[in-house]
Motif scaffolding. Structure first.
Motif, PDB file in Angstrom:
ATOM      1  N   UNK A  17    -128.805  12.145 -13.937  1.00 20.82           N
ATOM      2  CA  UNK A  17    -129.914  11.110 -12.960  1.00 20.82           C
ATOM      3  C   UNK A  17    -130.825  12.176 -12.111  1.00 20.82           C
ATOM      4  N   UNK A  18    -131.932  11.734 -12.191  1.00 20.40           N
ATOM      5  CA  UNK A  18    -132.963  13.051 -11.698  1.00 20.40           C
ATOM      6  C   UNK A  18    -133.670  11.864 -10.938  1.00 20.40           C
ATOM      7  N   UNK A  19    -133.933  11.739  -9.637  1.00 17.93           N
ATOM      8  CA  UNK A  19    -134.140  10.613  -8.665  1.00 17.93           C
ATOM      9  C   UNK A  19    -134.000   9.670  -9.098  1.00 17.93           C
ATOM     10  N   UNK A  20    -134.126   8.594  -9.510  1.00 22.45           N
ATOM     11  CA  UNK A  20    -134.510   7.420  -9.443  1.00 22.45           C
ATOM     12  C   UNK A  20    -134.865   7.075 -11.763  1.00 22.45           C
ATOM     13  N   UNK A  21    -133.995   8.231 -12.216  1.00 23.02           N
ATOM     14  CA  UNK A  21    -134.246   8.241 -13.889  1.00 23.02           C
ATOM     15  C   UNK A  21    -132.785   7.963 -13.981  1.00 23.02           C
ATOM     16  N   UNK A  22    -132.069   7.374 -14.823  1.00 15.83           N
ATOM     17  CA  UNK A  22    -131.051   7.341 -15.572  1.00 15.83           C
ATOM     18  C   UNK A  22    -130.995   8.044 -16.939  1.00 15.83           C
ATOM     19  N   UNK A  23    -130.961   9.138 -17.267  1.00 15.34           N
ATOM     20  CA  UNK A  23    -130.596   9.166 -18.583  1.00 15.34           C
ATOM     21  C   UNK A  23    -129.760   8.686 -19.529  1.00 15.34           C
ATOM     22  N   UNK A  24    -129.529   8.325 -20.207  1.00 14.76           N
ATOM     23  CA  UNK A  24    -128.263   8.089 -21.362  1.00 14.76           C
ATOM     24  C   UNK A  24    -128.427   9.171 -22.386  1.00 14.76           C
ATOM     25  N   UNK A  25    -127.565  10.295 -22.267  1.00 17.05           N
ATOM     26  CA  UNK A  25    -127.708  11.117 -23.228  1.00 17.05           C
ATOM     27  C   UNK A  25    -126.582  10.897 -24.211  1.00 17.05           C
ATOM     28  N   UNK A  26    -125.172  10.294 -24.572  1.00 11.26           N
ATOM     29  CA  UNK A  26    -124.175  10.012 -25.138  1.00 11.26           C
ATOM     30  C   UNK A  26    -122.705   9.419 -24.998  1.00 11.26           C
ATOM     31  N   UNK A  27    -123.074   8.725 -26.609  1.00 19.09           N
ATOM     32  CA  UNK A  27    -122.209   7.767 -26.048  1.00 19.09           C
ATOM     33  C   UNK A  27    -121.170   8.030 -26.706  1.00 19.09           C
ATOM     34  N   UNK A  28    -119.200   7.917 -26.174  1.00 20.20           N
ATOM     35  CA  UNK A  28    -118.230   7.995 -26.657  1.00 20.20           C
ATOM     36  C   UNK A  28    -117.303   7.303 -26.689  1.00 20.20           C
ATOM     37  N   UNK A  29    -116.266   6.486 -28.065  1.00 20.20           N
ATOM     38  CA  UNK A  29    -115.383   5.455 -28.164  1.00 20.20           C
ATOM     39  C   UNK A  29    -114.237   5.895 -28.939  1.00 20.20           C
ATOM     40  N   UNK A  30    -112.918   6.082 -28.633  1.00 15.29           N
ATOM     41  CA  UNK A  30    -112.836   6.396 -29.598  1.00 15.29           C
ATOM     42  C   UNK A  30    -112.069   6.140 -30.236  1.00 15.29           C
ATOM     43  N   UNK A  31    -111.577   6.570 -31.305  1.00 13.56           N
ATOM     44  CA  UNK A  31    -110.854   6.123 -32.713  1.00 13.56           C
ATOM     45  C   UNK A  31    -110.222   4.831 -32.521  1.00 13.56           C
ATOM     46  N   UNK A  32    -109.628   4.555 -31.588  1.00 11.57           N
ATOM     47  CA  UNK A  32    -108.184   3.903 -31.522  1.00 11.57           C
ATOM     48  C   UNK A  32    -109.463   2.384 -31.456  1.00 11.57           C
ATOM     49  N   UNK A  33    -110.696   2.715 -31.017  1.00 13.44           N
ATOM     50  CA  UNK A  33    -111.418   1.447 -29.764  1.00 13.44           C
ATOM     51  C   UNK A  33    -112.226   1.132 -30.421  1.00 13.44           C
ATOM     52  N   UNK A  34    -112.590   1.659 -31.565  1.00 12.72           N
ATOM     53  CA  UNK A  34    -114.125   1.302 -31.961  1.00 12.72           C
ATOM     54  C   UNK A  34    -113.796   0.387 -33.101  1.00 12.72           C
ATOM     55  N   UNK A  35    -115.015  -0.298 -32.543  1.00 10.80           N
ATOM     56  CA  UNK A  35    -115.829  -1.393 -33.909  1.00 10.80           C
ATOM     57  C   UNK A  35    -115.074  -2.829 -33.241  1.00 10.80           C
ATOM     58  N   UNK A  36    -114.016  -2.520 -31.414  1.00  9.61           N
ATOM     59  CA  UNK A  36    -113.677  -3.947 -30.847  1.00  9.61           C
ATOM     60  C   UNK A  36    -114.403  -4.805 -30.405  1.00  9.61           C
ATOM     61  N   UNK A  37    -116.213  -3.691 -29.935  1.00 11.86           N
ATOM     62  CA  UNK A  37    -117.040  -3.234 -28.872  1.00 11.86           C
ATOM     63  C   UNK A  37    -117.043  -2.931 -27.375  1.00 11.86           C
ATOM     64  N   UNK A  38    -116.516  -2.253 -27.589  1.00 15.96           N
ATOM     65  CA  UNK A  38    -116.732  -1.337 -25.807  1.00 15.96           C
ATOM     66  C   UNK A  38    -117.097  -0.607 -25.853  1.00 15.96           C
ATOM     67  N   UNK A  39    -117.814  -0.018 -27.017  1.00 16.42           N
ATOM     68  CA  UNK A  39    -119.285   0.996 -26.368  1.00 16.42           C
ATOM     69  C   UNK A  39    -120.629  -0.406 -25.877  1.00 16.42           C
ATOM     70  N   UNK A  40    -120.565  -1.514 -26.965  1.00 16.58           N
ATOM     71  CA  UNK A  40    -121.573  -2.384 -26.237  1.00 16.58           C
ATOM     72  C   UNK A  40    -121.115  -2.489 -25.143  1.00 16.58           C
ATOM     73  N   UNK A  41    -119.985  -2.334 -24.096  1.00 10.41           N
ATOM     74  CA  UNK A  41    -120.083  -3.037 -23.777  1.00 10.41           C
ATOM     75  C   UNK A  41    -119.693  -2.127 -22.288  1.00 10.41           C
TER      76      UNK A  41
END
Length: 105
Positions: free
Chosen positions: A34-58
């Protein structure tokens, strides 16, 4: 968003600079800066147990809702976030102009 994830709280772990979404005792995360009013989204990580279930999208949708509430401009550096935005172009309204496709300018 999968309705079963709507009620789950998004945690802003500012110390580790990551948003967290706990599902069934396992945590997905989205690292940010977070820099002032800019939010840089860098890396998404979803554990293997949760992949393919829409958790990352949520997780991404909850972060975008939070960014809208806080009037932040999003810089999508994470490929998963960029793909989500491509599939949900209405969210480009939050994205910094240089990071939007020409069709969304």
């Amino acid at each position: 968003m999968n309705p079963s994830y709507q009620a789950l709280p998004l945690t802003d772990n500012a110390y580790d600079q990551q948003f967290e979404l706990a599902v069934a005792g396992v945590t997905a995360l989205l690292q940010y800066q977070l820099h002032h009013h800019y939010l840089s989204l860098i890396h998404t990580e979803v554990p293997t147990d949760l992949q393919g279930q829409g958790v990352g999208s949520a997780l991404v949708e909850k972060v975008l809702l939070l960014a809208a509430e806080r009037h932040l401009t999003v810089i999508p550096l994470c490929p998963f976030v960029a793909r989500y935005l491509h599939q949900h172009p209405a969210w480009y309204r939050l994205v910094a102009p240089g990071y939007r496709p020409a069709s969304a300018q």
